[in-house]
Design a protein around this motif. Structure first.
Motif, PDB file in Angstrom:
ATOM      1  N   TYR A  26       0.812  -1.220   0.000  1.00 31.09           N
ATOM      2  CA  TYR A  26       0.000   0.000   0.000  1.00 31.09           C
ATOM      3  C   TYR A  26       0.851   1.279   0.000  1.00 31.09           C
ATOM      4  O   TYR A  26       0.536   2.227  -0.729  1.00 31.09           O
ATOM      5  N   GLN A  32      -3.695   3.918  -3.235  1.00 30.43           N
ATOM      6  CA  GLN A  32      -4.026   3.701  -1.832  1.00 30.43           C
ATOM      7  C   GLN A  32      -3.852   4.991  -1.023  1.00 30.43           C
ATOM      8  O   GLN A  32      -2.959   5.792  -1.291  1.00 30.43           O
ATOM      9  N   GLN A  93      -8.089  -5.715   5.822  1.00 26.21           N
ATOM     10  CA  GLN A  93      -7.648  -5.545   4.439  1.00 26.21           C
ATOM     11  C   GLN A  93      -7.308  -6.875   3.769  1.00 26.21           C
ATOM     12  O   GLN A  93      -7.469  -7.034   2.562  1.00 26.21           O
ATOM     13  N   TYR A 186      -9.285   2.846   7.876  1.00 17.05           N
ATOM     14  CA  TYR A 186      -9.631   1.491   7.456  1.00 17.05           C
ATOM     15  C   TYR A 186     -10.481   0.747   8.483  1.00 17.05           C
ATOM     16  O   TYR A 186     -10.800  -0.425   8.286  1.00 17.05           O
TER      17      TYR A 186
END
Length: 350
Positions: A26, A32, A93, A186
């Protein structure tokens, strides 16, 4: 039986293994949020805030060590919520994001084909006209319209997540962070991810289909490092401070045009004046238009977390972030009165 299942098990493990390495990449992936350039630009903005605060308080001289203390304060990184976000980042993730990617790919392509009645999205992107000034103007206008429409759909979805009790139970996971840093972005429940994938994916697919029907080809958006220009500017303008302790507010009415990190801080605040404010992601004009915009001069009343929460948060592990919304919904269903006459208005903040 076992021999028949083995290829599927192997393929599943291979998918998770590949996703694990994608997550580790990422910081070097421009698409990202935690791409190194976006993190660096956020540090530059944070340094500007640090210098201004130092001058205002008369604290000098300034040093790299004191800036590091400002950037990584003990009150944030000594909090269990901060480290839960680090663990959940990898957990979600790797495990949860695969489902999101699959859903949004299906929705995008399905909506595009439904609107065009023609080839799939992959084939459509292979038909691009020779670049001219006309095609550039078309591409630039297409980018603005598409991102604005998709952002409007995201605004509606975000509003509903706060107003519809069932949706709020899932979205509450994101708001349960009591301190924030870039990985707090996230902290999202998979159902939240799927809701956005379906809503924004359908809007994006429909807009691409309409553009393809009108122009006879699918316009490409102006890009920097493979990211649409508007989104690149959005990310590099201190995006990672949106989920942080650093209060950065654009001056005057600029915050009504382009979202400052402070715009999102207010949304995460549990102060009564800040509840259900600032739902927009890219264009704050939606908040201004629908009267959900609020921007105080300072962050003195901003406090992250859930409204009315007292004591230690029950959102204390990766598993509980996944499980608690389902538990709460099931409990409310069991407690719901049988008669419609007995139904009381639900409080999405309860």
């Amino acid at each position: 039986m076992i021999d028949a299942l083995f290829p599927y098990v192997a393929a599943t493990f291979a998918a998770f293994y590949a996703q694990f390495w994608r997550v580790l990449a990422y910081p070097v992936t421009s698409g990202q949020r935690v791409f190194w350039l976006y993190l660096l630009s956020s540090m530059v903005f944070a340094y500007w805030v640090y210098v201004r605060r130092s001058k205002a308080s008369g604290n000098s001289p300034r040093s790299l060590r004191s800036f590091a203390t400002f950037l990584f304060p003990k009150e944030v990184w000594s909090h269990s919520s901060a480290w839960l976000d680090v663990r959940y980042f990898f957990f979600h993730q790797v495990l949860g994001k695969l489902l999101y990617v699959i859903v949004i790919a299906i929705i995008l392509n399905g909506t595009f084909q439904w609107v065009t009645g023609g080839p799939n999205l992959v084939k459509a992107t292979q038909t691009v006209p020779s670049p001219t000034w006309v095609s550039f103007v078309v591409s630039f206008g297409y980018m603005i319209v598409v991102i604005a429409i998709v952002d409007f759909v995201a605004y509606i979805l975000h509003y509903l997540q706060h107003k519809v009790p069932i949706l709020w139970e899932f979205h509450k996971v994101h708001h349960s962070a009591e301190v924030m840093h870039p990985l707090s972005n996230y902290r999202e429940h998979p159902i939240d991810n799927i809701a956005y994938a379906v809503g924004t994916g359908a809007a994006f697919g429909a807009m691409m289909g309409l553009a393809n029907n009108y122009f006879g080809y699918l316009p490409s958006m102006p890009e920097i490092l493979g990211v649409p220009l508007i989104l690149f500017l959005f990310n590099i303008a201190g995006y990672n401070l949106r989920h942080s302790h650093v209060w950065l507010r654009w001056p005057g009415r600029l915050s009504m045009i382009f979202p400052s990190p402070a715009h999102h801080h207010v949304h995460h605040s549990r102060h009564p004046d800040h509840l259900d404010k600032n739902f927009a992601f890219v264009f704050p004009m939606w908040d201004v238009l629908f009267r959900t915009y609020h921007m105080p001069e300072s962050d003195k009343d901003v406090e992250f977390g859930l409204y009315g929460q007292q004591g230690e948060s029950e959102y204390s592990s990766c598993w509980r972030l996944y499980y608690i919304p389902f538990r709460n919904i099931a409990a409310k269903q069991r407690a719901a009165p049988k008669s419609k006459d007995d139904n009381a208005p639900s409080n999405p903040k309860a």
